[in-house]
Write an enzyme that holds these catalytic residues in place. Structure first.
Site, short mmCIF file in Angstrom:
data_model
loop_
_atom_site.label_atom_id
_atom_site.label_comp_id
_atom_site.label_asym_id
_atom_site.label_seq_id
_atom_site.Cartn_x
_atom_site.Cartn_y
_atom_site.Cartn_z
N TYR A 65 0.84 -1.21 0.00
CA TYR A 65 0.00 0.00 0.00
C TYR A 65 0.87 1.25 0.00
O TYR A 65 0.57 2.23 -0.69
CB TYR A 65 -0.93 0.01 1.23
CG TYR A 65 -1.93 1.15 1.18
CD1 TYR A 65 -3.17 0.97 0.58
CD2 TYR A 65 -1.61 2.40 1.69
CE1 TYR A 65 -4.08 2.01 0.49
CE2 TYR A 65 -2.51 3.46 1.61
CZ TYR A 65 -3.74 3.25 1.02
OH TYR A 65 -4.63 4.29 0.93
N ARG B 274 -15.16 14.66 -32.87
CA ARG B 274 -14.43 15.76 -32.23
C ARG B 274 -14.92 17.05 -32.88
O ARG B 274 -14.25 17.64 -33.72
CB ARG B 274 -12.92 15.61 -32.40
CG ARG B 274 -12.30 14.37 -31.77
CD ARG B 274 -11.92 14.47 -30.31
NE ARG B 274 -12.97 14.41 -29.34
CZ ARG B 274 -12.79 14.03 -28.06
NH1 ARG B 274 -11.60 13.65 -27.64
NH2 ARG B 274 -13.77 14.04 -27.20
N LYS C 177 -1.26 7.14 -23.24
CA LYS C 177 -0.88 7.42 -24.63
C LYS C 177 0.61 7.13 -24.83
O LYS C 177 1.01 5.99 -25.00
CB LYS C 177 -1.22 8.87 -25.00
CG LYS C 177 -2.71 9.12 -25.24
CD LYS C 177 -3.48 9.29 -23.97
CE LYS C 177 -4.86 9.90 -24.16
NZ LYS C 177 -5.61 9.96 -22.90
N ASP D 161 0.71 19.91 -21.04
CA ASP D 161 0.00 18.64 -21.16
C ASP D 161 0.92 17.75 -21.97
O ASP D 161 1.02 17.86 -23.20
CB ASP D 161 -1.36 18.84 -21.86
CG ASP D 161 -2.14 17.52 -21.95
OD1 ASP D 161 -1.49 16.45 -21.87
OD2 ASP D 161 -3.37 17.56 -22.10
N PHE E 221 -20.26 14.22 -24.72
CA PHE E 221 -19.95 13.33 -25.85
C PHE E 221 -19.83 11.87 -25.44
O PHE E 221 -20.05 10.97 -26.23
CB PHE E 221 -18.67 13.79 -26.56
CG PHE E 221 -17.46 13.84 -25.66
CD1 PHE E 221 -17.21 14.95 -24.87
CD2 PHE E 221 -16.58 12.78 -25.60
CE1 PHE E 221 -16.11 15.00 -24.03
CE2 PHE E 221 -15.48 12.81 -24.75
CZ PHE E 221 -15.25 13.92 -23.96
N PHE F 203 -8.67 20.85 -24.42
CA PHE F 203 -9.00 19.43 -24.43
C PHE F 203 -10.16 19.24 -23.47
O PHE F 203 -10.25 19.92 -22.45
CB PHE F 203 -7.82 18.51 -24.08
CG PHE F 203 -8.24 17.07 -24.20
CD1 PHE F 203 -8.46 16.51 -25.45
CD2 PHE F 203 -8.52 16.30 -23.09
CE1 PHE F 203 -8.95 15.22 -25.59
CE2 PHE F 203 -9.00 15.01 -23.22
CZ PHE F 203 -9.21 14.47 -24.48
N THR F 204 -11.06 18.31 -23.77
CA THR F 204 -12.33 18.17 -23.05
C THR F 204 -12.16 18.10 -21.52
O THR F 204 -12.69 18.94 -20.79
CB THR F 204 -13.07 16.92 -23.56
OG1 THR F 204 -12.18 15.80 -23.47
CG2 THR F 204 -13.49 17.09 -25.01
O1 PLI Z 1 -8.01 10.02 -20.53
P1 PLI Z 1 -7.11 10.54 -19.46
O2 PLI Z 1 -7.83 10.99 -18.26
O3 PLI Z 1 -6.00 9.60 -19.12
O4 PLI Z 1 -6.33 11.81 -20.06
C1 PLI Z 1 -7.00 12.98 -20.38
C2 PLI Z 1 -6.31 13.66 -21.53
C3 PLI Z 1 -5.57 14.78 -21.29
N1 PLI Z 1 -4.96 15.44 -22.32
C4 PLI Z 1 -5.04 15.02 -23.59
C5 PLI Z 1 -4.34 15.79 -24.65
C6 PLI Z 1 -5.75 13.88 -23.89
O5 PLI Z 1 -5.79 13.47 -25.15
C7 PLI Z 1 -6.43 13.16 -22.85
C8 PLI Z 1 -7.24 12.04 -23.11
N2 PLI Z 1 -7.54 11.71 -24.35
C9 PLI Z 1 -8.38 10.78 -24.77
C10 PLI Z 1 -9.13 9.88 -23.87
C11 PLI Z 1 -8.53 10.65 -26.20
O6 PLI Z 1 -9.26 9.75 -26.66
O7 PLI Z 1 -7.91 11.44 -26.91
#
Ligand code: PLI
Length: 468
Positions: free
Chosen positions: A83, A393, A269, A226, A460, A135-136
């Site tokens: 933990y 998008r 990513k 970011d 969305f 970004f969303t």
């Molecule tokens: O999906 P998260 O919570 O791990 O990350 C959010 C996020 C932050 N910044 C950017 C540039 C993103 O592209 C992003 C998440 N993107 C998704 C889920 C996508 O499908 O692009």
């Protein structure tokens, strides 16, 4: 066909291939048109609501969909699931420091967890946060903490036909004008994204990052990066910016990050893992605040919502992500798909970005008004044609203006074909291109959608539609 594989090296006409071989396979399921018709109707014409078992080629997102390497899977067996004080955390912390250069690291379950911690720690109600396009989830957390977001990206980013090599650049004039208008004290930080997802995966140049740093230093404003796709951004700098051709991706990444005070990261990513993220900062006070908050929202500050094995896989993924052969094949696969679509004059965002092809739904369906959700419609049509899943998008993703309650109407109305890392082959890209062409050939009969259910936050993901 071989010349299409050459990534601009036409002179010697040598093909390139994925720099890995396949050790484990996951069978794909094909469906009939009737099955797809039923599935998309039951999903309210929202590809997020499809069951993945009804999807053939899944280009919804490159987030958490990467194939891990044998080294990463081996690392999973080294998970220290204590933990507190997991050894995998200290390994991850050291790896982030080495490749990204920041002093203090707070682990989170994914990127939006880091965005929440940063927004809550840095933003006061009434503040203003400028960024190179929204970004969303990032904008959501900024607004939720009481800030107003301002798009300060260069105008070219909103033009799908502009061939500007760095469409992610911040417009220094727009940033200066905002500082003059609201005052530097009301700007807790500039949110700088690399590469810019909503603009089409477009990179920001090193020169621009350096110039933004100089401007912010003049006014005492912090910069948070970011860094979700910053390694992919590094390839564009290496390819396109003078003075970087012989620098390694790792060197470019480190210099790029040095122009910011910290970063939020979705490890799902660039880091080639299925879950995880982090917040990094050089600011001791902000770190103390975020490290305190993380125990409320995510988990202890040495796991932040990740299992020990996930942190180990992420540390290994970071090392693999800066391998130039890997990243060239990743971006090369997207360029390959772009070249196929170009043969048929299918409209998409140019130049091709780092993680996806973004079809230009405005030009694809010029007869469908934005209020009938052309990009959402195209995602549904593509699924119906072949079982390929993509993502809207455009106006749906943009949501409503919190002040007026009206739809935000972005210039970019895009359908994203997002390529997971190390998952699909060039043959899959051929199939995708042909399905897009089939939709393009039948575009005239398409009428659009009506929204019949709209959730309050990040609509969305869960909105539902009916066919017009
Ligand atoms: O999906 P998260 O919570 O791990 O990350 C959010 C996020 C932050 N910044 C950017 C540039 C993103 O592209 C992003 C998440 N993107 C998704 C889920 C996508 O499908 O692009």
């Amino acid at each position: 066909m071989a010349t299409l594989h050459t990534m601009g090296q036409q002179q010697d006409r040598r093909s390139w291939a994925e720099p890995f071989k396949i050790k484990v396979v996951e069978p794909l399921r094909t469906t009939t048109h009737g099955e797809r018709e039923k599935a998309i109707r039951e999903a309210g014409y929202n590809t997020f609501l499809l069951h993945s078992s009804d999807v053939y080629i899944d280009l919804l997102t490159d987030s958490g969909t990467s194939a891990m390497s044998d080294r990463q899977w081996a690392g999973m067996m080294m998970g220290d699931e204590a933990y507190a004080g997991s050894s995998n955390f200290y390994r991850l912390e050291a790896t982030i420091r080495k490749f990204y250069g920041y002093k203090y690291i707070v682990p989170t379950h994914q990127g939006r967890g880091a965005e929440n911690l940063l927004s809550q720690s840095a933003i006061k109600p009434g503040d203003h946060v400028p960024g190179n396009m929204y970004f969303t989830t990032t904008r959501f957390h900024q607004e939720h903490a009481g800030a107003t977001f301002h798009d300060v990206i260069i105008d070219e980013a909103h033009d799908t036909t502009s061939l500007h090599p760095f469409k992610g650049d911040i417009d220094l004039g727009k940033l200066q004008a905002l500082i003059d208008r609201v005052g530097a004290k009301k700007i807790p930080y500039v949110c700088m994204a690399a590469t810019v997802n909503m603009a089409g995966g477009q990179p920001i140049s090193m020169g621009n990052a350096r110039a933004v740093r100089a401007l912010c230093d003049k006014h005492g404003i912090k910069i948070y990066l970011d860094a979700t796709r910053a390694v992919e951004n590094a390839l564009f700098i290496q390819e396109r910016e003078e003075g970087y051709a012989s620098r390694t991706l790792a060197e470019i990444l480190l210099e790029f990050c040095s122009y910011s005070d910290g970063a939020t990261m979705s490890g799902k990513k660039d880091h080639l893992v299925n879950i995880g993220g982090w917040l990094a900062t050089n600011d001791k006070d902000l770190f103390e605040e975020a490290r305190n908050l993380v125990v409320v929202y995510e988990g202890l500050h040495t796991y932040g919502g990740m299992a020990g094995r996930d942190m180990e896989a992420m540390a290994i993924g970071i090392e693999e992500s800066v391998n130039v052969d890997y990243i060239k094949s990743r971006v090369g696969q997207i360029r390959y798909l772009g070249e196929l679509l170009d043969q048929w004059k299918i409209p998409f965002v140019k130049p091709v970005g780092g993680h996806a092809i973004f079809l230009d739904a405005r030009r694809f369906y010029p007869h469908v008004p934005q209020d009938a959700f052309p990009a959402q419609t195209l995602a549904a049509e593509l699924y119906l044609d072949s079982g390929i899943r993509s993502m809207e998008r455009g106006i749906v993703s943009a949501g409503r203006d919190p002040a007026t309650g009206d739809h935000r109407r972005p210039k970019l109305e895009l359908t994203r074909l997002t390529i997971p890392r190390r998952v699909y082959t060039q043959a899959h890209m051929d199939v995708v291109a042909e399905s897009v062409k089939a939709c393009y050939d039948h575009r005239d009969g398409v009428k659009g959608l009506d929204m019949v259910y709209e959730p309050k936050y990040l609509r969305f993901f869960q909105a539902r539609f009916e066919r017009r």
